[in-house]
Scaffold this active site. Structure first.
Site, short mmCIF file in Angstrom:
data_model
loop_
_atom_site.label_atom_id
_atom_site.label_comp_id
_atom_site.label_asym_id
_atom_site.label_seq_id
_atom_site.Cartn_x
_atom_site.Cartn_y
_atom_site.Cartn_z
N LYS A 42 0.85 -1.21 0.00
CA LYS A 42 0.00 0.00 0.00
C LYS A 42 0.88 1.26 0.00
CE LYS A 42 -0.24 -0.21 5.04
NZ LYS A 42 -0.98 -0.82 6.17
N ARG A 44 -11.08 -0.05 14.57
CA ARG A 44 -11.00 0.60 13.27
C ARG A 44 -12.05 -0.04 12.38
NH1 ARG A 44 -5.06 0.90 10.42
NH2 ARG A 44 -5.59 -1.21 9.80
N HIS A 104 -6.41 -7.62 12.83
CA HIS A 104 -5.20 -6.79 12.82
C HIS A 104 -4.77 -6.49 14.26
CE1 HIS A 104 -2.29 -4.31 10.81
NE2 HIS A 104 -2.74 -3.16 11.28
N ARG A 131 1.05 -10.91 6.79
CA ARG A 131 0.90 -9.68 5.99
C ARG A 131 2.00 -8.67 6.33
NH1 ARG A 131 -4.40 -9.73 8.37
NH2 ARG A 131 -3.81 -7.79 9.40
N TYR A 139 16.17 30.45 7.22
CA TYR A 139 14.98 31.13 7.73
C TYR A 139 15.01 31.25 9.25
CZ TYR A 139 12.60 30.49 3.21
OH TYR A 139 12.23 30.53 1.90
N CYS A 183 14.38 24.00 4.49
CA CYS A 183 13.49 24.76 3.60
C CYS A 183 12.64 23.79 2.77
CB CYS A 183 14.30 25.64 2.66
SG CYS A 183 15.64 26.55 3.43
N ASP A 208 12.78 23.29 -0.46
CA ASP A 208 13.54 22.63 -1.53
C ASP A 208 15.01 22.46 -1.22
OD1 ASP A 208 11.17 22.98 -3.26
OD2 ASP A 208 11.74 25.10 -3.10
C1 LIG Z 1 -0.26 -1.85 6.75
C2 LIG Z 1 -0.87 -3.12 7.15
C3 LIG Z 1 -0.08 -4.27 7.36
C4 LIG Z 1 1.44 -4.24 7.34
O1 LIG Z 1 1.93 -3.71 8.54
P1 LIG Z 1 3.52 -3.65 8.84
O2 LIG Z 1 3.60 -3.19 10.24
O3 LIG Z 1 4.08 -2.66 7.87
O4 LIG Z 1 4.04 -5.01 8.62
C5 LIG Z 1 -0.72 -5.45 7.61
N1 LIG Z 1 -2.07 -5.53 7.66
C6 LIG Z 1 -2.86 -4.44 7.48
C7 LIG Z 1 -4.33 -4.59 7.57
C8 LIG Z 1 -2.29 -3.21 7.24
O5 LIG Z 1 -3.07 -2.14 7.07
#
Ligand SMILES: *Cc1c(COP(=O)(O)O)cnc(C)c1O
Length: 371
Positions: free
Chosen positions: A37, A135, A164, A220, A264, A311, A313
């Site tokens: 992602k 969530r 998760h 994941r 700055y 800054c 850039d």
């Molecule tokens: C981003 C995400 C992950 C990966 O998490 P990491 O900590 O980068 O390994 C896994 N599952 C879900 C649902 C996520 O949103």
């Protein structure tokens, strides 16, 4: 046009290395969903997926359907799971592109089922359950009515049930254990209702690395693939290699007397005769302004402190103690040079954030170079 010398170097060898280290962590019947992602955490989703697909990566995980569409357009053929779910207006395209939606509400399921029926196919979905994240996902009490209702949809198949972790990177696994307990209860319920999902998944990088009980048959990982550790205490637990480095070159050098203000707001004034280098990288490139006067870069293998305010850039650093520094010298903002290195974790610590945000923050105007 030739680009300015500020670029992101992506080490595809390091990416492969990290993938293989992940493989070693899991059993043979556990699959990997590489989380790509947010443009693969800034590393380039198409390129990362193209490296991992031939290595046998089982799934790719994206946050939104648009990201999945981009991977499909580039020829990625493996299953792509849309972890954040699909919006009603995306259902048609998601099905046409063979994206696998994560679902957590019946209205979306109804739309997917209807669309799948029109195309004469059975659409795989992954059902998200909320075991403590607060969530997206079904709460434990919603699981039975949801799955009972699913039985009424003929063109939907539950390929996976997922949840998760909130804090799998913590040494104290109290809350993770609690989440896992809730998840096991939900899986029992799902199976009692006659469902047999092929995949069960819950482990992000931290759990992949540090919580074997949560591997089930699919993990994941995101951050680990990119060679960063989800928490300082896990550093080195698996030998990862950083994939991203950020490099630029000295644009200009100034020999300055003591009492010379830089940048700055004049937040830095030289205390001695100094050599100040200007670098063509700024917060618009993702070099956080929070690093003003609070970070190092590498020049000729030595650390040079960032001075003055970063800054949009440009940024300045003090190379008084770097003998021979010249215009055109390579400057490593993140990465290694002559045995010295600056990690994303170091930068994140100084910027008051996590490596994830540093990676994602490297903006689109910085070219990615794949080696
Ligand atoms: C981003 C995400 C992950 C990966 O998490 P990491 O900590 O980068 O390994 C896994 N599952 C879900 C649902 C996520 O949103």
């Amino acid at each position: 046009m030739q680009t300015r010398p500020t670029s992101v170097i992506i080490d595809t060898g390091a990416l492969k290395h990290n993938f293989f280290r992940l493989r070693e962590l899991i059993s043979d019947n556990t699959g990997i969903m590489a989380v790509v992602k947010a443009n693969a955490y800034g590393h380039g989703d198409v390129e990362v997926a193209s490296v991992l697909e031939p290595l046998g990566c089982d799934f790719f995980g994206v946050a939104m359907a648009e990201e999945g569409a981009r991977l499909r357009a580039s020829g990625i053929a493996r299953p792509i799971v849309v972890l954040g779910g699909v919006y009603p207006g995306q259902v048609e395209d998601a099905i046409a592109l063979d994206l696998t939606p994560v679902v957590f509400d019946l209205e979306t399921v109804r739309l997917i089922d209807e669309r799948a029926k029109k195309s004469g196919l059975i659409k795989n979905v992954h059902v998200k359950v909320d075991t403590g994240m607060g969530r997206i996902g079904l709460l434990p009490g919603e699981v039975t009515p949801f799955f009972e209702s699913l039985k009424g949809f003929r063109n939907i198949a539950v390929e996976a049930v997922l949840s998760h972790f909130v804090e799998a990177e913590n040494e104290d696994k109290g809350f993770s254990k609690k989440q896992l307990g809730v998840f096991f209860g939900i899986l029992d319920t799902v199976r009692r209702l006659g469902f047999a999902p092929r995949y069960i998944d819950m482990a992000n990088s931290a759990a992949a690395m540090d919580y074997r009980d949560a591997h089930f048959n699919l993990i994941r990982p995101g951050i680990m693939l990119y060679g960063a550790y989800p928490a300082a205490r896990l550093a080195g637990k698996v030998a990862l290699k950083p994939v991203m480095s950020v490099r630029t070159r000295i644009l200009s050098l100034k020999r300055a007397p003591a009492g010379f203000p830089v940048g700055y707001g004049r937040t830095f004034v030289t205390k001695r005769e100094s050599v100040i280098a200007t670098l063509p990288i700024g917060y618009a490139d993702g070099f956080p302004r929070r690093l003003s006067g609070n970070a190092d870069v590498l020049v000729r293998g030595a650390r040079a402190p960032v001075v003055g305010t970063v800054c949009m850039d440009m940024a300045m650093c003090d190379v008084t103690d770097v003998p021979g520094a010249e215009v055109g010298d390579e400057v490593v903002v993140m990465g290694s040079q002559d045995g010295e290195s600056i990690t994303a974790e170091e930068i994140a610590g100084k910027a008051g954030t996590i490596s994830y945000e540093i990676f994602c923050g490297v903006s689109a105007r910085v070219p990615r170079i794949y080696v």
